[in-house]
Motif scaffolding. Structure first.
Motif, PDB file in Angstrom:
ATOM      1  N   ASN A 590       0.780  -1.262  -0.057  1.00 28.66           N
ATOM      2  CA  ASN A 590      -0.102  -0.055   0.246  1.00 28.66           C
ATOM      3  C   ASN A 590       0.989   1.309   0.144  1.00 28.66           C
ATOM      4  OD1 ASN A 590      -2.571   1.136  -0.293  1.00 28.66           O
ATOM      5  ND2 ASN A 590      -2.745   1.469   2.060  1.00 28.66           N
ATOM      6  N   ASN A 591       1.970   1.122  -0.329  1.00 21.66           N
ATOM      7  CA  ASN A 591       2.948   2.300  -0.754  1.00 21.66           C
ATOM      8  C   ASN A 591       3.479   2.299  -2.256  1.00 21.66           C
ATOM      9  OD1 ASN A 591       3.085   3.401   2.017  1.00 21.66           O
ATOM     10  ND2 ASN A 591       4.633   1.837   2.652  1.00 21.66           N
ATOM     11  N   ILE A 592       3.788   3.435  -2.568  1.00 23.64           N
ATOM     12  CA  ILE A 592       4.265   3.556  -4.015  1.00 23.64           C
ATOM     13  C   ILE A 592       5.713   3.004  -4.040  1.00 23.64           C
ATOM     14  CG2 ILE A 592       4.558   5.100  -5.988  1.00 23.64           C
ATOM     15  CD1 ILE A 592       1.486   4.607  -5.136  1.00 23.64           C
ATOM     16  N   PRO A 593       6.158   2.061  -4.724  1.00 21.38           N
ATOM     17  CA  PRO A 593       7.527   1.764  -4.696  1.00 21.38           C
ATOM     18  C   PRO A 593       8.314   2.665  -5.752  1.00 21.38           C
ATOM     19  CG  PRO A 593       6.141   0.208  -6.094  1.00 21.38           C
ATOM     20  CD  PRO A 593       5.088   1.236  -5.459  1.00 21.38           C
ATOM     21  N   ARG A 624       8.232   2.360 -17.608  1.00 21.29           N
ATOM     22  CA  ARG A 624       7.406   3.364 -17.384  1.00 21.29           C
ATOM     23  C   ARG A 624       6.033   3.796 -18.167  1.00 21.29           C
ATOM     24  NH1 ARG A 624       5.837   8.499 -18.334  1.00 21.29           N
ATOM     25  NH2 ARG A 624       5.847  10.091 -17.006  1.00 21.29           N
ATOM     26  N   GLU A 625       6.280   3.339 -19.530  1.00 14.86           N
ATOM     27  CA  GLU A 625       5.344   3.390 -20.561  1.00 14.86           C
ATOM     28  C   GLU A 625       4.041   2.268 -20.127  1.00 14.86           C
ATOM     29  OE1 GLU A 625       2.695   4.685 -23.339  1.00 14.86           O
ATOM     30  OE2 GLU A 625       4.337   5.799 -22.339  1.00 14.86           O
ATOM     31  N   ILE A 626       4.596   1.131 -19.715  1.00 15.15           N
ATOM     32  CA  ILE A 626       3.846   0.114 -19.328  1.00 15.15           C
ATOM     33  C   ILE A 626       2.801   0.544 -18.023  1.00 15.15           C
ATOM     34  CG2 ILE A 626       3.510  -2.295 -18.428  1.00 15.15           C
ATOM     35  CD1 ILE A 626       5.801  -2.867 -20.276  1.00 15.15           C
ATOM     36  N   LEU A 627       3.590   1.002 -17.138  1.00 18.79           N
ATOM     37  CA  LEU A 627       2.889   1.516 -15.757  1.00 18.79           C
ATOM     38  C   LEU A 627       1.866   2.676 -16.265  1.00 18.79           C
ATOM     39  CD1 LEU A 627       6.151   1.882 -13.666  1.00 18.79           C
ATOM     40  CD2 LEU A 627       4.354   0.146 -13.255  1.00 18.79           C
ATOM     41  N   LYS A 635      -0.600   9.397  -8.976  1.00 20.64           N
ATOM     42  CA  LYS A 635      -0.445   9.248  -7.746  1.00 20.64           C
ATOM     43  C   LYS A 635      -0.382   7.941  -7.386  1.00 20.64           C
ATOM     44  CE  LYS A 635      -2.300  13.750  -6.477  1.00 20.64           C
ATOM     45  NZ  LYS A 635      -3.459  14.517  -5.664  1.00 20.64           N
ATOM     46  N   ARG A 636      -1.004   7.134  -8.073  1.00 19.15           N
ATOM     47  CA  ARG A 636      -0.916   5.591  -7.924  1.00 19.15           C
ATOM     48  C   ARG A 636       0.054   4.686  -8.470  1.00 19.15           C
ATOM     49  NH1 ARG A 636      -2.722   2.557  -4.129  1.00 19.15           N
ATOM     50  NH2 ARG A 636      -3.517   1.144  -5.469  1.00 19.15           N
ATOM     51  N   ARG A 637       0.899   5.563  -9.096  1.00 16.06           N
ATOM     52  CA  ARG A 637       1.547   4.778 -10.282  1.00 16.06           C
ATOM     53  C   ARG A 637       3.053   4.903  -9.711  1.00 16.06           C
ATOM     54  NH1 ARG A 637       1.976   8.371 -14.943  1.00 16.06           N
ATOM     55  NH2 ARG A 637      -0.089   7.863 -15.264  1.00 16.06           N
ATOM     56  N   PRO A 638       3.765   3.553  -9.608  1.00 15.89           N
ATOM     57  CA  PRO A 638       5.181   3.217  -9.118  1.00 15.89           C
ATOM     58  C   PRO A 638       6.177   4.404  -9.976  1.00 15.89           C
ATOM     59  CG  PRO A 638       3.998   1.164  -9.656  1.00 15.89           C
ATOM     60  CD  PRO A 638       3.378   2.091 -10.062  1.00 15.89           C
ATOM     61  N   THR A 639       6.881   4.830  -9.297  1.00 17.46           N
ATOM     62  CA  THR A 639       7.626   5.827  -9.654  1.00 17.46           C
ATOM     63  C   THR A 639       9.111   5.440 -10.514  1.00 17.46           C
ATOM     64  OG1 THR A 639       6.990   7.241  -8.000  1.00 17.46           O
ATOM     65  CG2 THR A 639       9.139   8.045  -9.328  1.00 17.46           C
ATOM     66  N   ILE A 640       9.516   5.789 -11.690  1.00 18.21           N
ATOM     67  CA  ILE A 640      10.647   5.243 -12.176  1.00 18.21           C
ATOM     68  C   ILE A 640      11.727   6.478 -11.992  1.00 18.21           C
ATOM     69  CG2 ILE A 640      11.774   4.562 -14.603  1.00 18.21           C
ATOM     70  CD1 ILE A 640       9.760   2.571 -13.134  1.00 18.21           C
TER      71      ILE A 640
END
Length: 643
Positions: A590-593, A624-627, A635-640
């Motif tokens: 429940n955290n953004i990796p 990143r494009e897949i994400l 805000k819910r997207r994992p950060t690259i």
């Protein structure tokens, strides 16, 4: 604001969409409920195999003339000692209906296996599509030549298109209880053919001079028996229509009843019953081919086999009308029309099982290609085009049909050769000999009647182009169905989750490298991350068979290497696997990796093709494009992070 009428309209659209894109996977789940005794299932494949009696004797005479009975003997011998052993072996190695194409995919592997599969799919499509169109054309030939049917049914092209449209309509509504219907149709058809054969033999016994006349014509045209046999061997490829149905016989294996205690992985009883099916069908067809080729050659005037003759495409029906009366002949015509139409249904079933089994799994077709009804519409339109191209002519489609049949049999013989070569060398040599015969036959047929190769090439080119476009369009799909972490990997994630900041920092690392300390220092310096802010978890994704597309399960194992936490897994597409892992970590913690990558140097265009076909390339931007595509909310997207 949405009105009640609008909501009803939307609901109807949704219901139509669910109906139209209804997949065939549900039918596979219900196959066990529709299993039947082998002799009943034989009739399901027999509608394809036995229906060729309607046109095989006529095509044989057009190809071989008075040599037709001798050439048919060569055909029967190759069927019994060539095709039959090959497909008995295929049944043993693909007991769930995968067929010889699946064997080659498994034996060769990688892109070379899949490239061969795509080519064979082109020939299989040729076989099945021409089965549909040729059978419909021959059914319309029985209508045109029947004196009782009304004149408006004597338009061959129109009636062929109507039959194709009816076939597509039946599959759009849902094709059920096929086994029971096919058993009734085949039983009546074989019974009527038996009556014609018995009466023909009785009639011939009273006119022995006709046999003497035939023998005299043989020697007058071909000199001696050895020349007759040699010429018949050369003519065999033109008679290959009489060998159709074996691939369908293997495809229907899941419908063959086995034993309750059968091994789920290798159902011995089902395999044995399928062999009974194949052997019985081959023997029945061989007997009918031998006798009918003999009777039609002797009893039917040569000019009646021509394009405008009454025996063209319907030699046995000609005998039924002339010897047993118009009433019996009409009954035979109706039976022939039914089995020929049902042969198209059998071929359509084969297509609907073949395409979803391979192309969507390779990423070479959109997901809707798994659905029945869109494919039915597509194949029906293709059937219209092929019928128009060949002008609904049975003889003109014979070469294309033979090409598809022979290439599939060649591939089956090759698969059996490769499978038996190491463990059973004697059988390997036997299958190699059969394979060489089929190779010769296929090449000869393609040279003499190139239209089959032309159609197959068109299908192959279409499949390859569609596959390339689809693979590129689907490149950013997640692909992974589920993720499994072992205990060590799970402990790494739990430790990061319970840390002071609760942050998950994933550092991408090339497999095989040991420079964990250097890599971590570079990442901290590049992204200004101080040591107290949390440890990195290294992620190493090894590349496995990049020709695969979908991955049911991604297994991740954790390792402690000199105090560094390392996650390792293998996937056919590295960016897709990383994206799936990041989504899993987000949902679990429940955290953004955060994921950290280094830039890759090189030509970006080259990396695009490298990623599409080999599963790696410019990993960071693709990940990143897949994400981005799968999670529209930033805000819910994992950060690259890239540096």
């Amino acid at each position: 604001m949405t009105t009640k009428l609008d909501r009803r309209s939307i609901s109807m659209q949704n219901r139509f969409r669910r109906w139209f894109f209804h997949g065939i996977r549900e039918s596979h789940k219900k196959q066990s409920q529709h299993q039947a005794d082998w002799y009943k299932v034989m009739c399901l494949t027999g509608v394809d195999y036995f229906s060729s009696l309607g046109y095989a004797p006529g095509i044989a005479f057009l190809a071989a003339g008075v040599l037709s009975p001798i050439a048919t003997v060569i055909l029967v011998l190759l069927t019994l000692v060539g095709a039959l052993p090959v497909y008995c072996r295929v049944a043993d190695e693909s007991p769930f209906g995968q067929g010889s194409i699946s064997m080659l995919e498994r034996l060769l592997g990688g892109w070379k296996g899949k490239a061969l599969v795509l080519c064979l799919l082109g020939f299989a499509a040729t076989d099945f599509i021409i089965t549909i169109t040729l059978s419909a054309a021959d059914a319309s030939a029985h209508m045109v030549q029947n004196p009782i049917l009304p004149l408006w049914m004597h338009d061959r092209m129109a009636m062929t298109l109507v039959l194709l449209l009816m076939l597509g309509g039946v599959f759009l509504m849902g094709f059920r209880e096929a086994i029971g219907v096919s058993f009734a149709i085949v039983s009546v058809y074989l019974l009527l053919n038996t009556a014609v054969v018995i009466y023909g033999l009785m009639h011939l016994s009273g006119e022995l001079p006709k046999i003497n006349d035939w023998v005299a014509r043989l020697f007058a045209r071909h000199g001696n028996p050895w020349l007759m046999i040699g010429y018949s061997v050369l003519l065999f490829p033109k008679l290959a229509l009489g060998m159709s149905g074996f691939e369908t016989g293997v495809a229907v294996m899941p419908l063959v009843k086995g034993a309750e205690d059968d091994d789920p992985e290798h159902p011995v009883v089902r395999i044995r019953n399928t062999r009974k099916l194949l052997i019985s069908a081959a023997i029945i067809m061989s007997v009918f081919l031998l006798i009918t080729s003999f009777l039609t050659t002797i009893l039917i005037p040569e000019n009646e086999f021509g394009p405008t003759g009454k025996a063209n495409g319907r030699a046995i029906a000609y005998l039924a009308h002339n010897f047993l009366g118009e009433g019996f002949g009409t009954a035979y015509d109706l039976s022939s029309i039914l089995i020929l139409w049902f042969a198209g249904a059998s071929a359509m079933t084969g297509l609907l099982n073949l395409v979803p089994r391979y192309l969507p799994r390779y990423g070479m077709a959109p997901e809707w290609a798994r659905a029945t009804r869109p494919l039915v519409v597509f194949f029906t339109l293709v059937g219209f085009i092929v019928t128009w191209w060949f002008k609904a002519d049975v003889d003109a489609q014979g070469g294309a049909y033979a090409t598809g049949v022979l290439v599939l049999m060649t591939s089956a013989a090759l698969a059996c050769t490769l499978s038996a070569w190491k463990s059973q060398p004697v059988r390997g040599w036997m299958f190699l000999a059969i394979c060489l015969v089929f190779v010769y036959t296929s090449i000869t047929n393609c040279i003499e009647r190139p239209e089959g190769l032309q159609i197959a090439s068109l299908f192959i080119l279409t499949i390859f182009l569609a596959s390339l476009i689809s693979r590129a369009a689907r490149a950013t799909e997640l692909r992974v169905q589920r993720i499994i972490l072992d205990d060590t990997a799970q402990s790494f994630i739990d430790e990061a989750k319970s840390s002071f900041l609760g942050q998950i920092r994933i550092l991408a690392h090339r497999p095989g490298g040991t420079d964990y300390a250097t890599k971590e220092k570079e990442a901290r310096d590049t992204h200004s991350i101080q040591a107290p802010e949390g440890n990195f978890i290294f992620l190493e994704v090894s590349l496995k068979d990049a020709s695969d597309f979908m991955e049911d399960c991604l297994e991740i194992k954790g390792y402690n290497v000199d105090g560094f936490q390392v996650l390792r897994c293998a996937s056919p597409a590295i960016p897709n696997a990383i994206a799936a892992i990041l989504f899993h970590l987000r949902d679990y913690t429940n955290n953004i990796p955060n994921a950290y990558f280094g830039w890759t140097e090189g030509n970006p265009i080259g990396y695009i093709f490298k990623y599409i076909f080999f599963g790696e390339g410019e990993t960071a931007p693709v990940t990143r494009e897949i994400l981005r595509e799968l999670e529209p909310n930033p805000k819910r997207r994992p950060t690259i992070h890239v540096g």
